[in-house]
Design an enzyme around this catalytic site. Sequence first.
Site, short mmCIF file in Angstrom:
data_model
loop_
_atom_site.label_atom_id
_atom_site.label_comp_id
_atom_site.label_asym_id
_atom_site.label_seq_id
_atom_site.Cartn_x
_atom_site.Cartn_y
_atom_site.Cartn_z
N LYS A 89 0.83 -1.22 0.00
CA LYS A 89 0.00 0.00 0.00
C LYS A 89 0.86 1.26 0.00
O LYS A 89 0.64 2.17 -0.79
CB LYS A 89 -0.91 0.00 1.24
CG LYS A 89 -1.55 1.34 1.53
CD LYS A 89 -2.47 1.31 2.72
CE LYS A 89 -1.84 1.56 4.07
NZ LYS A 89 -1.43 2.95 4.32
N ASN A 90 1.85 1.29 0.91
CA ASN A 90 2.60 2.53 1.09
C ASN A 90 3.65 2.77 0.00
O ASN A 90 4.32 3.80 0.00
CB ASN A 90 3.24 2.58 2.48
CG ASN A 90 2.18 2.80 3.55
OD1 ASN A 90 1.03 3.13 3.23
ND2 ASN A 90 2.54 2.59 4.81
N ARG A 121 -4.71 10.63 4.41
CA ARG A 121 -3.67 11.64 4.53
C ARG A 121 -2.67 11.60 3.39
O ARG A 121 -2.10 12.62 3.01
CB ARG A 121 -2.87 11.44 5.82
CG ARG A 121 -3.64 11.37 7.07
CD ARG A 121 -2.70 11.13 8.20
NE ARG A 121 -1.53 11.97 8.05
CZ ARG A 121 -1.46 13.24 8.37
NH1 ARG A 121 -2.50 13.82 8.90
NH2 ARG A 121 -0.35 13.91 8.18
N CYS A 162 -5.10 12.58 12.84
CA CYS A 162 -5.78 11.30 12.61
C CYS A 162 -5.70 10.49 13.89
O CYS A 162 -5.13 10.93 14.89
CB CYS A 162 -5.19 10.56 11.41
SG CYS A 162 -3.72 9.66 11.73
N ARG A 204 0.32 14.28 13.29
CA ARG A 204 0.84 14.08 11.94
C ARG A 204 0.88 15.36 11.09
O ARG A 204 0.19 15.49 10.08
CB ARG A 204 0.05 12.97 11.24
CG ARG A 204 0.05 11.68 12.06
CD ARG A 204 -0.56 10.54 11.35
NE ARG A 204 0.24 10.04 10.26
CZ ARG A 204 -0.14 9.09 9.43
NH1 ARG A 204 -1.31 8.53 9.57
NH2 ARG A 204 0.65 8.69 8.47
N ASP A 243 4.41 0.41 12.13
CA ASP A 243 3.24 -0.23 11.53
C ASP A 243 3.11 -1.71 11.92
O ASP A 243 2.13 -2.36 11.53
CB ASP A 243 3.28 -0.10 10.00
CG ASP A 243 3.04 1.33 9.54
OD1 ASP A 243 2.58 2.14 10.35
OD2 ASP A 243 3.34 1.62 8.36
N ILE A 296 7.38 6.81 17.31
CA ILE A 296 7.05 7.55 16.07
C ILE A 296 5.75 8.36 16.21
O ILE A 296 5.70 9.53 15.87
CB ILE A 296 6.93 6.59 14.85
CG1 ILE A 296 8.17 5.68 14.75
CG2 ILE A 296 6.70 7.37 13.55
CD1 ILE A 296 9.45 6.36 14.34
N ARG A 313 -8.58 -0.80 4.41
CA ARG A 313 -7.68 0.22 3.84
C ARG A 313 -6.35 -0.39 3.44
O ARG A 313 -5.68 0.13 2.55
CB ARG A 313 -7.43 1.32 4.88
CG ARG A 313 -8.65 2.13 5.20
CD ARG A 313 -8.30 3.28 6.08
NE ARG A 313 -7.18 4.02 5.50
CZ ARG A 313 -6.42 4.89 6.15
NH1 ARG A 313 -6.66 5.14 7.41
NH2 ARG A 313 -5.44 5.50 5.54
N1 EPU Z 1 6.52 14.47 11.11
C1 EPU Z 1 6.56 15.81 11.43
N2 EPU Z 1 6.40 16.71 10.42
C2 EPU Z 1 6.20 16.32 9.12
C3 EPU Z 1 6.17 14.96 8.81
C4 EPU Z 1 6.33 14.04 9.83
O1 EPU Z 1 6.73 16.18 12.57
O2 EPU Z 1 6.07 17.20 8.26
C5 EPU Z 1 6.71 13.47 12.18
C6 EPU Z 1 5.45 12.61 12.39
O3 EPU Z 1 4.50 13.23 13.24
C7 EPU Z 1 6.03 11.33 12.96
C8 EPU Z 1 7.38 11.23 12.24
O4 EPU Z 1 7.68 12.54 11.75
O5 EPU Z 1 6.28 11.50 14.34
C9 EPU Z 1 7.43 10.26 11.08
O6 EPU Z 1 6.28 10.42 10.27
P1 EPU Z 1 6.29 10.16 8.70
O7 EPU Z 1 6.21 11.47 8.00
O8 EPU Z 1 7.43 9.26 8.35
O9 EPU Z 1 4.91 9.38 8.49
P2 EPU Z 1 4.04 9.44 7.18
O10 EPU Z 1 4.91 9.65 6.02
O11 EPU Z 1 2.89 10.35 7.39
C10 EPU Z 1 4.20 6.89 6.61
C11 EPU Z 1 3.25 5.76 6.39
C12 EPU Z 1 2.63 5.36 7.71
C13 EPU Z 1 3.77 4.94 8.66
C14 EPU Z 1 4.78 6.09 8.81
C15 EPU Z 1 5.99 5.73 9.65
C16 EPU Z 1 2.51 6.13 4.11
C17 EPU Z 1 1.41 6.49 3.19
N3 EPU Z 1 2.24 6.18 5.43
O12 EPU Z 1 3.44 7.98 7.16
O13 EPU Z 1 1.80 4.23 7.45
O14 EPU Z 1 3.24 4.63 9.92
O15 EPU Z 1 5.24 6.49 7.50
O16 EPU Z 1 6.64 4.64 9.10
O17 EPU Z 1 3.60 5.79 3.67
C18 EPU Z 1 0.01 2.73 7.82
O18 EPU Z 1 0.28 2.19 6.74
O19 EPU Z 1 -0.79 2.22 8.65
C19 EPU Z 1 0.65 4.01 8.18
C20 EPU Z 1 0.18 4.80 9.12
#
Ligand code: EPU
Length: 426
Positions: free
Chosen positions: A22-23, A92, A116, A121, A311, A333, A405
């Site tokens: 998915k990701n 998101r 969320c 996030r 995850d 995280i 999802r």
């Molecule tokens: N963060 C910030 N600012 C930002 C972006 C992130 O502070 O602008 C923080 C977040 O709050 C978190 C950390 O950085 O504490 C890491 O977040 P990240 O940005 O890596 O998460 P994401 O890109 O929103 C993806 C996956 C998630 C997975 C996380 C961590 C996708 C579509 N989503 O989210 O997947 O948990 O990386 O590995 O790739 C899931 O599949 O169930 C899922 C939630």
Amino acid sequence: MEKLIIEGGRPLYGDVRISGAKNAALPLMAATLLAPGKHILRNMPDLRDTRTFVRLMENLGVESERSGDVLSLDTTNLLHTEAPYELVKTMRASVLVLGPLLARFGKAKVSLPGGCAIGARPINFHIMGLERLGVTCKLEGGYVDASIAGQMKGNVIYFDIPSVTGTENLLMASVLAEGTTVLKNAAREPEIGNLVDMLNGMGAKIEGRDTDKLTIHGVTHLTPADCSIIPDRIETGTYLIAIAASGGAGTVTNCNPAHLPSLLEKLRGVGLTITETDTTISVGWSDHAKKQQVVRSVDIKTMPYPGYPTDLQAQFMALMALSTDTCVINETIFENRFMHVAELHRMGAKIRIDGHFAVVTGQGLNGLNGAPVMATDLRASSSLVIAGLAASGRTEISRIYHLERGYENLVDKLTTLGAKVWKEQE
Ligand code: EPU
């Protein structure tokens, strides 16, 4: 709404085939916006989230066609560059269209995703990075309205914390920028490697795949992609843990064991035997664990890749609820990713939460009992499925749209492994 019914206490045996990730599927779909033409994406999972993303793309004017697990996206004629709140609020990852739309059209308006279930996030890293490339971002009416006169200019961008979608968005924004962009402290998840391969296949010049420093030499144009999505490492881990928790043995096929270094070590620590080939992982209980009825407790701390994935935290906690000792699970995280704990309590688990830590006192392999529980987010729901498979009696999980999802054909796959599981209307 549908609920999932599980008659637990039956060990799972057999093979289960893993779907595309998915990701990885979501950023790869977004990347097709970078080049006009017909793109082919193979091994595309059919999930609620991938369907939502296709709707988002169609809303932009993209033409889509699906045949089996092959999705073609024609990005020749786009109608506009706006991702509306109605679509972004349900997923998101919609924010991933921001970088490629800006790179191709110099403008994009994307609804801010909001919080969320698992945490606040924010997307401040995405916005900070785009500004470093010369983009002006205005936050108005719940939207980020981004634009640039002329081309983006390469720059050095440093992430405070490695962000998965942040790294993906800035990769896609910078491939068509003038000059060189360097992403430092970038995320290294395998899904980003998949995106780098796709972009390089389209004509981009990106160095540093699988490292925390990505160097992007801007090019003037890209061509349509023909690319395959990597196997889903989180689905892989979920089935391995489910088979283990049920007390069974089985093989997960069409996966990539190299993408789960941390989980496989942890499972060995629990007392499982793990055998790998290039594309399969077999799991079963070691003779010692079987004879002594011992499920060792193992601590985990979630970390960016290659550390233990957030995850797979909830699923591992369900397994630890069946251990014969006590362990500590540290979620670093996301600030609110223990929503499954209150539901696991209803099934007899003994878990105490203190901030980012959960202390799990295992109840033994036969220690959980079925109960009605509520799914709260995608991975929390899969931990309830695991607990339900291991528990004696009947578990009813409501709000299973969360599961849909991210898990393709969950009921069929579990049934193939011998589980007694079905869906019913609430
Ligand atoms: N963060 C910030 N600012 C930002 C972006 C992130 O502070 O602008 C923080 C977040 O709050 C978190 C950390 O950085 O504490 C890491 O977040 P990240 O940005 O890596 O998460 P994401 O890109 O929103 C993806 C996956 C998630 C997975 C996380 C961590 C996708 C579509 N989503 O989210 O997947 O948990 O990386 O590995 O790739 C899931 O599949 O169930 C899922 C939630």
